[in-house]
Design an enzyme around this catalytic site. Structure first.
Site, mmCIF file in Angstrom:
data_model
loop_
_atom_site.group_PDB
_atom_site.id
_atom_site.type_symbol
_atom_site.label_atom_id
_atom_site.label_comp_id
_atom_site.label_asym_id
_atom_site.label_seq_id
_atom_site.Cartn_x
_atom_site.Cartn_y
_atom_site.Cartn_z
ATOM 1 N N LYS A 252 0.897 -1.185 -0.072
ATOM 2 C CA LYS A 252 0.000 -0.042 0.148
ATOM 3 C C LYS A 252 0.928 1.309 -0.122
ATOM 4 O O LYS A 252 1.745 1.478 0.951
ATOM 5 C CB LYS A 252 -0.865 -0.075 1.037
HETATM 6 C C1 E4P Z 1 -8.451 0.372 3.420
HETATM 7 O O1 E4P Z 1 -7.416 -0.182 2.788
HETATM 8 C C2 E4P Z 1 -8.452 1.016 4.551
HETATM 9 O O2 E4P Z 1 -7.615 0.291 5.317
HETATM 10 C C3 E4P Z 1 -9.603 1.408 5.244
HETATM 11 O O3 E4P Z 1 -10.836 0.939 4.588
HETATM 12 C C4 E4P Z 1 -9.578 2.653 5.963
HETATM 13 O O4 E4P Z 1 -10.888 2.392 6.674
HETATM 14 P P1 E4P Z 1 -11.411 3.643 7.710
HETATM 15 O O5 E4P Z 1 -11.715 5.044 7.008
HETATM 16 O O6 E4P Z 1 -12.689 3.365 8.200
HETATM 17 O O7 E4P Z 1 -10.399 3.727 8.670
#
Ligand code: E4P
Length: 215
Positions: free
Chosen positions: A83
């Site tokens: 990521k």
């Molecule tokens: C996605 O890859 C992220 O880890 C995640 O969906 C973030 O979600 P949040 O906005 O609920 O923290």
């Protein structure tokens, strides 16, 4: 549509995997910080449970160190996908990692233009954060719709991974739009698995069956 779980919790991943719906896992520094133990061991355990892409995020902010961290993380297991945040340096790092055969999930995407750039840089996945957009009064799913349209217009192969999902309606909309993947927290998986009318129906059938046995 592929289903990923958005967690680093082994118990949640095992419980979702036994439902037969898990195609991958997304983690982030916040999710990993909630779990006990060494984060590398946790990522390795996740990869051994789910035979699909498992996202692990870099924390470096400059392209050179993003690439170094990505190479290190990708040595944990073949399922690891890196990521990378949707920034200028993130694009540079993504292009370099693509050249090295390392898959990238460009994360923290909040606009269709960030998604266009991610596709051009060679990202395998783009993660628009719908819940966080909703939180600031911008309809997150509209951004997803625009990204899908742009990718279709030009035949980009980057997969749209709907992230920051907060409720079952996000999942329905993503499926109707033809998003490639939705990553859900365990709570939302539980919500979509259960329907109160199914439970009421079972209760009624069982009550009626009791009458049959008494006859
Ligand atoms: C996605 O890859 C992220 O880890 C995640 O969906 C973030 O979600 P949040 O906005 O609920 O923290």
């Amino acid at each position: 549509m592929k289903v990923f779980i958005d967690t680093a919790n082994i118990d949640e991943i095992k419980r979702a995997a036994e439902l037969g719906l898990l195609d991958g896992v997304t983690t982030n520094p916040t999710l990993l910080s909630r779990e006990k133990g060494n984060f590398r061991d946790n990522l390795k355990s996740i990869c051994e449970i789910v035979d699909g892409p498992v996202s692990a995020e870099v924390t470096a902010l400059d392209a050179d160190n993003m690439v170094l961290q990505a190479e290190d993380l990708s040595r944990i297991h073949k399922n690891i996908v890196i990521k990378i945040p949707s920034t200028r340096d993130g694009l540079i790092a993504t292009k370099q990692l693509k050249g090295k055969g390392i898959r990238v999930n460009m994360t923290l995407c909040f606009s269709p233009l960030q998604a266009l750039l991610a596709a051009k840089a060679g990202a395998t996945f783009i993660s628009p954060f719908v819940g966080r957009l909703d939180d600031v009064s911008h309809v997150g799913m509209e951004v997803v719709e625009q990204i899908i349209q742009i990718y279709e217009n030009y035949g980009y192969e980057t997969e749209v991974l709907v992230a920051s999902v907060r409720n079952p309606l996000h999942v329905v909309e993503a499926a109707l739009m033809g998003a490639d993947i939705v990553t859900m927290p365990f709570k939302v998986i539980e919500q979509i698995v259960k329907h109160p009318l199914t439970d009421v129906g079972i209760k009624k059938f069982l009550a009626d069956w009791e009458k049959v046995k008494k006859d």
